[in-house]
Structures are given as C-alpha cells and as structure tokens.
Design a protein around this motif. Structure first.
Motif, mmCIF file in Angstrom:
data_model
loop_
_atom_site.group_PDB
_atom_site.id
_atom_site.type_symbol
_atom_site.label_atom_id
_atom_site.label_comp_id
_atom_site.label_asym_id
_atom_site.label_seq_id
_atom_site.Cartn_x
_atom_site.Cartn_y
_atom_site.Cartn_z
ATOM 1 N N SER A 100 43.744 45.273 42.767
ATOM 2 C CA SER A 100 44.117 46.467 43.522
ATOM 3 C C SER A 100 45.355 46.230 44.375
ATOM 4 C CB SER A 100 42.952 46.903 44.421
ATOM 5 O OG SER A 100 42.676 45.922 45.408
ATOM 6 N N ILE A 129 39.015 48.414 38.104
ATOM 7 C CA ILE A 129 39.511 49.130 39.272
ATOM 8 C C ILE A 129 40.323 50.315 38.772
ATOM 9 C CG2 ILE A 129 40.957 49.007 41.338
ATOM 10 C CD1 ILE A 129 40.358 46.021 41.434
ATOM 11 N N ASP A 130 39.880 51.523 39.104
ATOM 12 C CA ASP A 130 40.542 52.749 38.626
ATOM 13 C C ASP A 130 40.725 52.725 37.112
ATOM 14 O OD1 ASP A 130 40.717 53.727 41.233
ATOM 15 O OD2 ASP A 130 42.644 52.742 41.565
ATOM 16 N N GLU A 209 27.312 53.025 45.298
ATOM 17 C CA GLU A 209 28.669 53.539 45.471
ATOM 18 C C GLU A 209 28.838 54.857 44.730
ATOM 19 O OE1 GLU A 209 33.155 51.722 44.916
ATOM 20 O OE2 GLU A 209 31.798 51.710 43.200
ATOM 21 N N LYS A 210 29.585 55.766 45.339
ATOM 22 C CA LYS A 210 29.977 56.999 44.675
ATOM 23 C C LYS A 210 31.321 57.440 45.220
ATOM 24 C CE LYS A 210 28.500 61.706 43.558
ATOM 25 N NZ LYS A 210 27.458 62.749 43.752
ATOM 26 N N ASP A 211 32.253 57.690 44.310
ATOM 27 C CA ASP A 211 33.595 58.140 44.686
ATOM 28 C C ASP A 211 34.248 57.196 45.699
ATOM 29 O OD1 ASP A 211 33.284 60.376 43.049
ATOM 30 O OD2 ASP A 211 32.394 61.560 44.666
ATOM 31 N N GLY A 212 34.033 55.897 45.493
ATOM 32 C CA GLY A 212 34.663 54.907 46.351
ATOM 33 C C GLY A 212 33.984 54.666 47.679
ATOM 34 N N LYS A 213 32.886 55.352 47.949
ATOM 35 C CA LYS A 213 32.173 55.213 49.214
ATOM 36 C C LYS A 213 30.828 54.529 48.988
ATOM 37 C CE LYS A 213 35.277 57.598 51.534
ATOM 38 N NZ LYS A 213 36.148 56.966 52.565
ATOM 39 N N PRO A 367 28.831 47.085 43.193
ATOM 40 C CA PRO A 367 30.193 47.646 43.257
ATOM 41 C C PRO A 367 31.134 46.661 43.944
ATOM 42 C CG PRO A 367 28.868 48.599 44.994
ATOM 43 C CD PRO A 367 27.942 47.702 44.208
ATOM 44 N N THR A 369 34.015 45.312 43.376
ATOM 45 C CA THR A 369 35.456 45.462 43.520
ATOM 46 C C THR A 369 35.812 46.437 44.640
ATOM 47 O OG1 THR A 369 35.431 47.157 41.779
ATOM 48 C CG2 THR A 369 35.960 44.898 41.119
ATOM 49 N N ASN A 370 34.826 47.092 45.210
ATOM 50 C CA ASN A 370 35.068 47.952 46.375
ATOM 51 C C ASN A 370 35.232 47.066 47.602
ATOM 52 O OD1 ASN A 370 34.546 49.647 48.753
ATOM 53 N ND2 ASN A 370 33.923 51.214 47.293
ATOM 54 N N TRP A 373 32.237 46.317 49.823
ATOM 55 C CA TRP A 373 31.011 45.704 49.340
ATOM 56 C C TRP A 373 30.695 44.409 50.098
ATOM 57 C CZ3 TRP A 373 26.476 46.363 47.722
ATOM 58 C CH2 TRP A 373 25.707 45.313 47.228
#
Length: 407
Positions: A100, A129-130, A209-213, A367, A369-370, A373
């Motif tokens: 990232s 990632i994305d 995780e959902k939508d990056g959160k 998750p 890679t967030n 985390w």
C-alpha cells in the motif's frame, strides 16, 4: 500479528536503495533475504537452499538473515527506516501490507507465471490490497479440531462434534470425567486470543472488516462470544481461559488431559514427539450450524522494489524455492501444509494432513493488510478473556473502541 506500515513519504524509501546490482543474466547481483525462524530446522534448511541455489546461479549472491518471530518486526522496521529493506522478505500478511506504500513488486513479478499459477488462489487473494496481490504464500495453515479418542470413549461420545451445541454437550461430558480432565481447551490469553475468537466468530458468519473498517460489534460476533461465555460458565472448558495461552494448553492436550482443542498442522509432529501413545484424531472445526468454515493463516514472500533492478534475480530464487522437492521439504520440516497445488498433491499422501487440506477452500483470513488490524488483534489479546467476568456487549465495545483508535 501484523505491524503498522511505515509510510514511504515519511521514510523517503521509494526509489532509494543500497547495494548496486542487476537481475539480468550473467550480471552479478546480491540479494538480501530475511526470513523468520519457525523452529530448529528453519535455519539449516535455508542455509542449504541458498548454497544449492548459488551453485546453479553463480552470478547471484544470497545473503541470508534469520530472525525470531519476536524480533523480526522490529528488525524490519529498523531496516526500512534506514533505507536498507531486504530484497526478499518472508513474513505474515504484514509483509504484503507494504504494497500500500508502493514499496513492493507485484506478486506476479517475483515468480514465474508457472509458479504463480501453481499457488492456491485463496491464499493469494487473502492478502490483496485494492485487488492487487503483493505477496506469494510461503506456508499455509488452517485450524482443525484435535480430539482425544480415549476420552471420547470414556465419556460415551461416538463422533466428533460438528455444531456448537454438539461441542458443548461433548465437552461437558468429558469435563464430568474429573481427575483434572477438561472438555474443551479455550486459550484466550495474550498469546493468540485473536485466533480462538476468530474461529468462533467466523463459525457464526462474522467478519472483522467491511469497507476498510474494523467490524467488531456485530450480531454475529456477539452470538459467538455469547456461546464462548456459555462454554466457560457451564464448565466445558479449562478454568480461567482468559489467563491461558495456546502453547501450554496444547501441551495439556498432548498430555491427555484435554478432550478437544483447535490446533495447527505442526501439532501433529509435537504429538508424535512428546506423546506418541496418545490416541487422537482430527475433525473439521465445529461451527454454529455445522457449515464448514475455519481460520486460515498464511505467511508470504514479498520483494522490495528498490532502485536496483533485481526483479529477475528475486524471481529466480523464489522459483527455486517453489520447485517441488525444495518446497515439500520446507513444509515437511516446519509441519505446515503447502500453499501450492503441486505441493498439496504431494502432501495428500499424509493422512494426518487430510482434514487441513480439505479445509483450504473454506478458510477465512484475518484482515491483516488493513493497517488497523495490528491494534485490533492486540485488543482481542488483552480484552476478549474478560468475557469470564464482563458482559459480551462490554467486551466487544472495548475491542471496537481500540480498533477504531488512531494508531
């Protein structure tokens, strides 16, 4: 546990390198390889592999560095801050997370197309990632239920549980045997509480995780932790799970005093070494409704894209590692399951790995890679064991707050 990714802007790393070199054929190039230690066999394996690789590629010099899992994150952070990132790194999903920050080659750039196609897609997808993969999995692991067949027979249990209700019933029957025997081993101490909790939560359909959160306070997670709390309160587990770490509790299972516990493939070797007379078996992880799902974990190779063009040399080395003979030996040494299709075919001959291999398509991952985390995982380790004394709502709220806090 994943660590926070240091931004390229803060470090000025993008485009900065140290050693000169090229990955072209015939030109001398030096590769720095940083890998973690899984056990006593790790370092000798890598030393021999490097020696064999250099014998076939005289123009490539591989500088091996091994570090314990306790130290490798700090060592890596220091290297990056000093613009001395390794060329090849093996780590958990904290490795691909550096993608990232535009510090890494893409996954398909650090192995050949043939090697990339051989890798189990679910493990590559888990660290994207994305939608972009920056790491190729080195080892894979899923969780499964280890159970003591002798205790099952003594308690009148005919088959391993598939659902939570069956698990609770079986665990209570085993605990009723007394003599220091407990039905289910539930490690909620600081070593790996996030894993035990994830197994239960994923079994209820939860996601972190959902939508990056981070999504900790969900109905599914509440249902999972509520059942975990019920297991504790009804005497189906060992005393004080919140103060119990995974490694010592697995030793209690190996000693024959725990009826059931979630474990990893390397536990097979530990049982054979420490208590070969133990009568045990492996079954899929029980879930709320019996539908298959389990926790999957993978470690990854990544290639740091510095100003030198070492892409070809990196790919040559990793292709050499993934050659079936070299790769199967690595997994045999460490006790993991291969992350490649060809490696899985070779491992299929081992009956003790059958359940793990079959669970690969149903594996669900952290998750990792967030960037949040790392602190979320730490919150599970410090807080989830408090379900012994606090309400589930209170515990989930505390973990969610820490997950949402600025790192």
């Amino acid at each position: 546990m994943a660590v926070a990714v240091v931004t390229a802007a803060a470090l000025g790393l993008a485009g900065c390198g140290s050693d000169s070199g090229s990955g072209g054929d015939g030109e001398n190039v030096s590769l720095e390889l940083l890998v973690p230690l899984y056990g006593d066999k790790t370092k000798p394996y890598w030393e021999q592999l490097v020696k064999d690789f250099e014998a076939e590629n005289s123009n490539i010099d591989v500088k091996l560095e091994t570090q314990s899992w306790d130290d490798i994150y700090t060592v890596l952070d220091t290297k990056i801050q000093n613009n001395k990132a390794p060329d090849i790194l093996e780590l958990d999903a904290a490795g691909p997370a550096y993608g990232s920050e535009d510090l890494l080659y893409k996954a398909e750039e650090i192995v050949s197309p043939e090697t990339y196609a051989d890798i189990e897609p679910s493990f590559i997808d888990s660290a994207k990632i994305d939608g972009v993969a920056y790491g190729v999995p080195s080892v894979a692991s899923t969780r499964a239920l280890f159970y003591n067949k002798t205790l099952f027979q003594q308690a009148g249990i005919s088959a391993p549980p598939k659902t939570w209700d069956e698990l609770l019933d079986a665990a209570k029957k085993i605990s009723a045997l007394g003599n220091g025997v407990y039905g289910y081993g539930m490690p909620l101490g600081s070593e790996e509480a996030q894993a035990e909790t994830s197994i239960w939560a994923y079994g209820a359909g939860a996601s972190w995780e959902k939508d990056g959160k981070m999504t900790i306070e969900t109905p599914e997670a509440k249902e999972a932790l509520t059942f975990m709390q019920r297991m504790i309160k009804e005497g189906a587990t060992q005393p004080n799970p919140g103060a119990t770490d995974r490694t010592p509790l697995l030793d209690v299972f190996i000693q024959g005093k725990i009826g059931m516990i979630e474990g990893l493939p390397p536990i097979v070797g530990q049982i054979n070494e420490k208590n070969p007379d133990l009568d045990w078996e492996i079954a899929p992880s029980p879930t709320k409704d019996g539908q298959p799902v389990t926790l999957g974990v993978a470690d990854y190779f990544v290639g740091f894209n510095k100003d030198e063009d070492k892409q070809d040399a990196i790919a040559k080395f990793l292709d050499f590692f993934y050659q079936q003979e070299n790769y199967v030996k690595f997994n045999d040494n460490e006790g993991f399951i291969p992350a490649t299709k060809s490696g899985a075919e070779a491992a299929a001959a081992k009956p003790e790995l059958k359940t793990f291999l079959e669970s690969l398509p149903d594996a669900k991952f952290y998750p990792a890679t967030n960037p949040a985390w790392g602190q979320t995982s730490g919150a599970f380790k410090s807080d989830v064991g408090q379900i012994e004394t606090k309400s589930v709502d209170e515990v989930l709220k505390s973990i969610q707050a820490k997950a949402d806090a600025e790192g």
